[in-house]
Scaffold this active site. Structure first.
Site: not given
Ligand code: C5P
Length: 408
Positions: A214, A282, A292, A308-310, A327, A341, A345
């Site tokens: 991105n 995501d 390739k 994974p959602d960090i 954020f 959110k 989270k």
């Molecule tokens: O779910 P969304 O992408 O809108 O959430 C944004 C927040 O979650 C940001 O703080 C981003 O750094 C964090 N995030 C993360 N790991 C992911 C997706 C989002 O830490 N896989």
């Protein structure tokens, strides 16, 4: 907090306001500092070496080729002066001198000394005509110096030496001294706190050449890391691929993928503060091709799997930081979505970017709403540096409500 026993290297450059430098040196000495001066050739048009020597109580250095007395020897005076200082203060900083700093010139003792300094904090008190201050070249140079960690004191608004009025007057010696004292105090306020900041995008490989990514520039996350470090925190910045420099004084770990980011985050835990500003991808490809992917007539179908959602992992960890901040980029129902959110989270605050019709990614300004479980504040449109400073202040106020009353 005082300047007692602080070694200050005072670099005087050539604006007419250099005349105020002896008074400044005297004030710093009165606050207990040991002041060593460097005067550029241009500075000596406005202030004499004798005046600076008398005011600082130390010999004044001024010539790269005829070095003065240093303990280690004459030839390395520019190295010696920075190693022995706790901070560097540049006064009457002209537009020309700042431009030369940006480009890393080392033609005179002042420039060479600054180029030999990568670790000591640098304070700049500029002095110039209002148009020179407002010129895009100076604006860009100031921005670069701030990104490299310099702290600006002033300029102030008022009558200028050229007869015009506006922003560009050097701050008064008293104001510079007060700003330094305030900085010392603020700089120590998060001493002992460990902070994590994630920044930038992640790149998820499809094959050895292509990736999913991105447009995140990392500007916001890097600015937050710098602001927390300036407040005295021990900061670890985990960043995806960006083209901006590592913030000075911040331990910076470079990663590419979301999984690498999570591993780096967990390897350096625990933290007291976590700010997740990274635009984490995501999804990633379920399978990465070792070769390739070739065009075969049919467009390939990519199978994706969730990353994974960090932020959620940090929020739900056994060693959860005292404060976890995320954020969100929203186009509609900003406050409600951000609150949802926070629940999803498990973090404490969300900085919601209003991205409806505005460009945020890669830009210097952003419209932030700070959302907590109980509250929502509209911060309006601010530079990303200003957002970082405001957030650092908010973090300090949350963690140390009593101390903060004092500092404000
Ligand atoms: O779910 P969304 O992408 O809108 O959430 C944004 C927040 O979650 C940001 O703080 C981003 O750094 C964090 N995030 C993360 N790991 C992911 C997706 C989002 O830490 N896989």
């Amino acid at each position: 907090m005082s300047l007692r026993d602080k070694n200050i290297l005072l670099i005087v450059t050539g604006s007419i306001a250099a005349q105020k430098s002896p008074a400044l040196a005297r004030l710093l000495v009165k606050e207990g500092a040991n002041v060593r001066c460097i005067a550029t050739k241009a500075a000596q048009e406005f202030v004499s070496l004798e005046e600076l020597e008398q005011a600082s109580g130390n010999p004044v250095s001024h010539d790269l080729w005829k070095p003065g007395q240093t303990e280690e020897g004459a030839a390395i005076e520019h190295i010696d002066l920075t190693r022995k200082s706790d901070l560097v203060l540049i006064t009457a900083a002209s537009a020309n001198f700042m431009a030369r700093m940006v480009h890393g010139y080392a033609e005179d003792l002042a420039e060479a000394t600054l180029l030999a300094n990568n670790s000591k904090p640098v304070f700049i008190a500029p002095a110039m005509n209002v148009e020179m201050w407002n010129h895009p070249a100076t604006r860009a140079n100031v921005q670069t110096l701030v990104e490299r960690g310099a702290h600006f004191i002033g300029p102030a608004e008022g009558d200028l030496a050229c007869g015009e009025t506006g922003l560009g007057r050097m701050s008064e010696p008293e104001d510079i001294t007060v700003a330094l004292l305030a900085h010392m105090r603020l700089h120590a306020i998060l001493n002992g706190y460990k902070a994590l900041v994630t920044s930038g995008p992640t790149y998820e490989p499809l094959d050895p050449v292509r990736f999913l990514g991105n447009r995140s520039s990392g500007k916001q996350g890097h600015a937050i890391a710098r602001a927390l470090s300036n407040a005295g925190a021990d900061v670890t910045l985990v960043t995806g691929p960006v083209s901006i420099p590592d913030p000075a004084g911040v331990k910076t770990l470079h990663v590419e993928t979301a999984q690498e980011m999570l591993t780096a985050v967990q390897a350096n835990a625990p933290y007291d503060i976590a700010v997740c500003a990274a635009a984490v991808s995501d999804w990633r490809a379920k399978e990465t091709s070792a070769q390739k992917i070739k065009k075969s007539g049919d467009a390939p179908t990519l199978e994706l799997t969730e990353n994974p959602d960090i932020l959620a992992a940090i929020s739900n960890a056994d060693n959860r930081p005292a404060l976890v901040i995320g954020f969100a980029a929203e186009t509609t129902s900003l406050v409600d979505n951000a609150k949802a959110k926070i629940d999803k989270k498990g973090c404490d605050m969300i900085l919601a970017n209003d991205v409806s019709g505005e460009k945020v990614f890669g830009h210097d300004e952003t419209h932030i709403h700070l959302i907590t479980r109980t509250d929502a504040e509209d911060w309006g449109v601010l530079s990303k540096t200003a957002v970082a400073k405001k957030l650092a202040t908010r973090i300090i106020r949350t963690l140390q409500p009593d101390v903060c009353k004092d500092v404000a």
